[in-house]
Design a protein around this motif. Structure first.
Motif, mmCIF file in Angstrom:
data_model
loop_
_atom_site.group_PDB
_atom_site.id
_atom_site.type_symbol
_atom_site.label_atom_id
_atom_site.label_comp_id
_atom_site.label_asym_id
_atom_site.label_seq_id
_atom_site.Cartn_x
_atom_site.Cartn_y
_atom_site.Cartn_z
ATOM 1 N N GLN A 152 -4.506 0.122 11.375
ATOM 2 C CA GLN A 152 -4.717 -0.897 10.348
ATOM 3 C C GLN A 152 -4.304 -0.377 8.979
ATOM 4 O O GLN A 152 -3.715 -1.100 8.171
ATOM 5 C CB GLN A 152 -6.187 -1.309 10.328
ATOM 6 N N GLY A 153 -4.614 0.899 8.719
ATOM 7 C CA GLY A 153 -4.261 1.483 7.429
ATOM 8 C C GLY A 153 -2.762 1.522 7.200
ATOM 9 O O GLY A 153 -2.281 1.177 6.110
ATOM 10 N N VAL A 154 -2.010 1.929 8.217
ATOM 11 C CA VAL A 154 -0.554 1.953 8.094
ATOM 12 C C VAL A 154 -0.024 0.539 7.869
ATOM 13 O O VAL A 154 0.878 0.316 7.052
ATOM 14 C CB VAL A 154 0.078 2.587 9.339
ATOM 15 N N ALA A 155 -0.587 -0.435 8.566
ATOM 16 C CA ALA A 155 -0.145 -1.822 8.405
ATOM 17 C C ALA A 155 -0.380 -2.305 6.978
ATOM 18 O O ALA A 155 0.491 -2.949 6.371
ATOM 19 C CB ALA A 155 -0.883 -2.714 9.401
ATOM 20 N N VAL A 156 -1.542 -2.000 6.427
ATOM 21 C CA VAL A 156 -1.859 -2.419 5.053
ATOM 22 C C VAL A 156 -0.897 -1.768 4.065
ATOM 23 O O VAL A 156 -0.382 -2.417 3.147
ATOM 24 C CB VAL A 156 -3.320 -2.065 4.721
ATOM 25 N N LEU A 157 -0.633 -0.477 4.236
ATOM 26 C CA LEU A 157 0.249 0.228 3.310
ATOM 27 C C LEU A 157 1.682 -0.302 3.394
ATOM 28 O O LEU A 157 2.341 -0.488 2.356
ATOM 29 C CB LEU A 157 0.230 1.726 3.603
ATOM 30 N N VAL A 160 0.961 11.334 5.051
ATOM 31 C CA VAL A 160 -0.157 11.473 5.979
ATOM 32 C C VAL A 160 -0.651 12.915 5.987
ATOM 33 O O VAL A 160 0.149 13.844 6.147
ATOM 34 C CB VAL A 160 0.280 11.084 7.415
ATOM 35 N N PRO A 161 -1.966 13.145 5.819
ATOM 36 C CA PRO A 161 -2.489 14.508 5.968
ATOM 37 C C PRO A 161 -2.231 15.037 7.376
ATOM 38 O O PRO A 161 -2.330 14.294 8.355
ATOM 39 C CB PRO A 161 -3.991 14.343 5.701
ATOM 40 N N ALA A 162 -1.920 16.317 7.461
ATOM 41 C CA ALA A 162 -1.632 16.908 8.770
ATOM 42 C C ALA A 162 -2.815 16.749 9.725
ATOM 43 O O ALA A 162 -2.626 16.612 10.938
ATOM 44 C CB ALA A 162 -1.278 18.383 8.608
ATOM 45 N N GLY A 163 -4.025 16.750 9.189
ATOM 46 C CA GLY A 163 -5.209 16.621 10.028
ATOM 47 C C GLY A 163 -5.350 15.268 10.684
ATOM 48 O O GLY A 163 -6.144 15.114 11.618
ATOM 49 N N ALA A 164 -4.605 14.276 10.216
ATOM 50 C CA ALA A 164 -4.672 12.937 10.816
ATOM 51 C C ALA A 164 -3.418 12.605 11.611
ATOM 52 O O ALA A 164 -3.327 11.535 12.212
ATOM 53 C CB ALA A 164 -4.872 11.885 9.723
ATOM 54 N N ALA A 165 -2.467 13.518 11.657
ATOM 55 C CA ALA A 165 -1.171 13.211 12.255
ATOM 56 C C ALA A 165 -1.275 12.867 13.735
ATOM 57 O O ALA A 165 -0.568 11.980 14.234
ATOM 58 C CB ALA A 165 -0.214 14.381 12.055
ATOM 59 N N ALA A 166 -2.128 13.576 14.469
ATOM 60 C CA ALA A 166 -2.218 13.341 15.909
ATOM 61 C C ALA A 166 -2.633 11.908 16.228
ATOM 62 O O ALA A 166 -2.243 11.356 17.269
ATOM 63 C CB ALA A 166 -3.206 14.323 16.540
ATOM 64 N N THR A 200 -12.868 11.018 7.575
ATOM 65 C CA THR A 200 -11.930 10.060 6.998
ATOM 66 C C THR A 200 -10.778 10.809 6.334
ATOM 67 O O THR A 200 -10.855 12.017 6.092
ATOM 68 C CB THR A 200 -12.602 9.155 5.941
ATOM 69 N N ALA A 201 -9.709 10.077 6.045
ATOM 70 C CA ALA A 201 -8.546 10.668 5.388
ATOM 71 C C ALA A 201 -7.861 9.604 4.544
ATOM 72 O O ALA A 201 -7.895 8.409 4.865
ATOM 73 C CB ALA A 201 -7.569 11.230 6.415
ATOM 74 N N TRP A 202 -7.239 10.061 3.455
ATOM 75 C CA TRP A 202 -6.485 9.164 2.581
ATOM 76 C C TRP A 202 -5.022 9.151 2.998
ATOM 77 O O TRP A 202 -4.391 10.205 3.122
ATOM 78 C CB TRP A 202 -6.599 9.593 1.134
ATOM 79 N N LEU A 203 -4.477 7.962 3.220
ATOM 80 C CA LEU A 203 -3.049 7.773 3.461
ATOM 81 C C LEU A 203 -2.432 7.098 2.239
ATOM 82 O O LEU A 203 -3.084 6.282 1.579
ATOM 83 C CB LEU A 203 -2.789 6.894 4.688
ATOM 84 N N TYR A 204 -1.183 7.433 1.965
ATOM 85 C CA TYR A 204 -0.460 6.834 0.834
ATOM 86 C C TYR A 204 0.889 6.319 1.299
ATOM 87 O O TYR A 204 1.419 6.752 2.329
ATOM 88 C CB TYR A 204 -0.217 7.879 -0.255
ATOM 89 N N ILE A 205 1.449 5.424 0.498
ATOM 90 C CA ILE A 205 2.836 5.026 0.701
ATOM 91 C C ILE A 205 3.502 4.914 -0.657
ATOM 92 O O ILE A 205 2.882 4.489 -1.645
ATOM 93 C CB ILE A 205 2.946 3.703 1.501
ATOM 94 N N VAL A 252 -4.972 4.013 1.078
ATOM 95 C CA VAL A 252 -6.032 3.417 1.893
ATOM 96 C C VAL A 252 -6.791 4.529 2.593
ATOM 97 O O VAL A 252 -6.210 5.568 2.949
ATOM 98 C CB VAL A 252 -5.440 2.407 2.906
ATOM 99 N N LEU A 253 -8.079 4.347 2.771
ATOM 100 C CA LEU A 253 -8.914 5.304 3.470
ATOM 101 C C LEU A 253 -9.026 4.901 4.938
ATOM 102 O O LEU A 253 -9.320 3.740 5.240
ATOM 103 C CB LEU A 253 -10.304 5.342 2.832
ATOM 104 N N VAL A 254 -8.778 5.856 5.848
ATOM 105 C CA VAL A 254 -8.825 5.556 7.275
ATOM 106 C C VAL A 254 -9.800 6.482 7.982
ATOM 107 O O VAL A 254 -10.126 7.558 7.484
ATOM 108 C CB VAL A 254 -7.424 5.683 7.928
ATOM 109 N N GLU A 255 -10.241 6.071 9.147
ATOM 110 C CA GLU A 255 -11.138 6.880 9.964
ATOM 111 C C GLU A 255 -10.332 7.881 10.789
ATOM 112 O O GLU A 255 -9.302 7.537 11.350
ATOM 113 C CB GLU A 255 -11.955 5.986 10.901
#
Length: 283
Positions: A148-153, A169-175, A222-227, A277-280
């Motif tokens: 959902q976060g990627v879609a919003v961005l 994307v933070p490396a910790g959320a890449a998987a 949680t992690a912050w994603l940006y675009i 956006v903040l994602v889980e």
């Protein structure tokens, strides 16, 4: 085994993460020469593509006897001046001067910089650009799933910019991006792309800070994603302090420790709107 009986071998070499900000093929990197060194003080440009193209149509046919309405006004947009500030990254080597030569210290500092500078550039870009200028799209209900976060961005980018952008994307959320097939590897360039065609940077420096707009830290899980728009990087030459002509200055006579520093300056530029956006990460 006593340390004195151990054999000394070559250090274990490392490889920077391939999809970081310096490794991603969606990043354009220019090496600044000595003649262009003044560019590292900062640079600016007029934003291109931040004003959307719009559709325009003639008014509908007017019934007989009625005055036709005036045609709608066409909208004009003034380009904004954008800029990039310098980010200097460094690595230092320190050891007792006894048995640690200047050349060994220099080699250690240069190797540490080569392996770690990508991490430092990502952290500096997040601290000085992403978290400072982003519009937070996290809904009042809290973090979204990563899909959902990627879609919003991507929706935010598509509305504000007409070209291919960059997902950060933070490396910790890449998987988690693989669980929903959110990214695919371009077989020709090796870059990671979303289904919409945007590039993705997987950053260890983003994981290190993991901060949102205004420097807001992410809560555990949680992690912050940006675009952003596309990335253009200018980087200067590596400076070693002190240089070989002043090798003796690397030793502190008070404690007989040797210090050598390797550093270089980067300018990381992007264009148009920055969204976050903040994602889980632990749903």
């Amino acid at each position: 085994m006593p340390a004195g009986l151990r054999s000394t071998v070559e250090a274990i070499a490392g490889t920077p993460l391939p999809h970081g900000i310096l490794g991603a093929s969606c990043t354009t990197i220019y090496d600044v020469t000595e003649e262009q060194i003044h560019e590292l003080n900062g640079w600016q440009w007029l934003g291109l593509g931040c004003c959307p193209a719009r559709d325009w149509a003639d008014p509908c046919e007017t019934p007989p006897g009625e005055t036709p309405p005036p045609p709608p006004d066409k909208e004009f947009c003034r380009p904004e001046v954008e800029h990039a500030a310098p980010i200097t990254v460094y690595a230092g080597a320190e050891c007792s001067a006894l048995g640690f030569s200047y050349d060994e210290a220099r080699e250690q500092a240069l190797a540490s910089l080569a392996l770690g500078e990508q991490h430092a550039v990502e952290a500096g870009f997040m601290r000085t650009k992403l978290s400072m200028e982003a519009v937070d799209l996290t809904p009042p209900g809290g973090p979204l799933s990563i899909a959902q976060g990627v879609a919003v961005l991507e929706g935010c980018l598509a509305e504000s910019y007409g070209g291919v952008g960059t997902l950060h994307v933070p490396a910790g959320a890449a998987a988690l991006l693989g669980c929903c097939n959110l990214l695919r590897e371009d077989p020709q360039t090796g870059s990671l792309r979303t289904l919409a065609g945007n590039c993705a940077v997987i950053g260890a420096g983003y994981s290190y800070l993991n901060t949102g707009p205004a420097g807001t830290p992410a809560d555990p899980g949680t992690a912050w994603l940006y675009i952003t728009g596309p990335l253009v990087i200018r980087r200067g030459p590596v400076d070693v302090v002190p240089d070989r002509s002043r090798a003796s200055a690397s030793v502190n006579p008070r404690n007989n420790d040797r210090r050598v520093l390797a550093e270089r300056t980067y300018l990381v530029g992007t264009t148009c709107k920055v969204c976050a956006v903040l994602v889980e990460t632990c749903p």
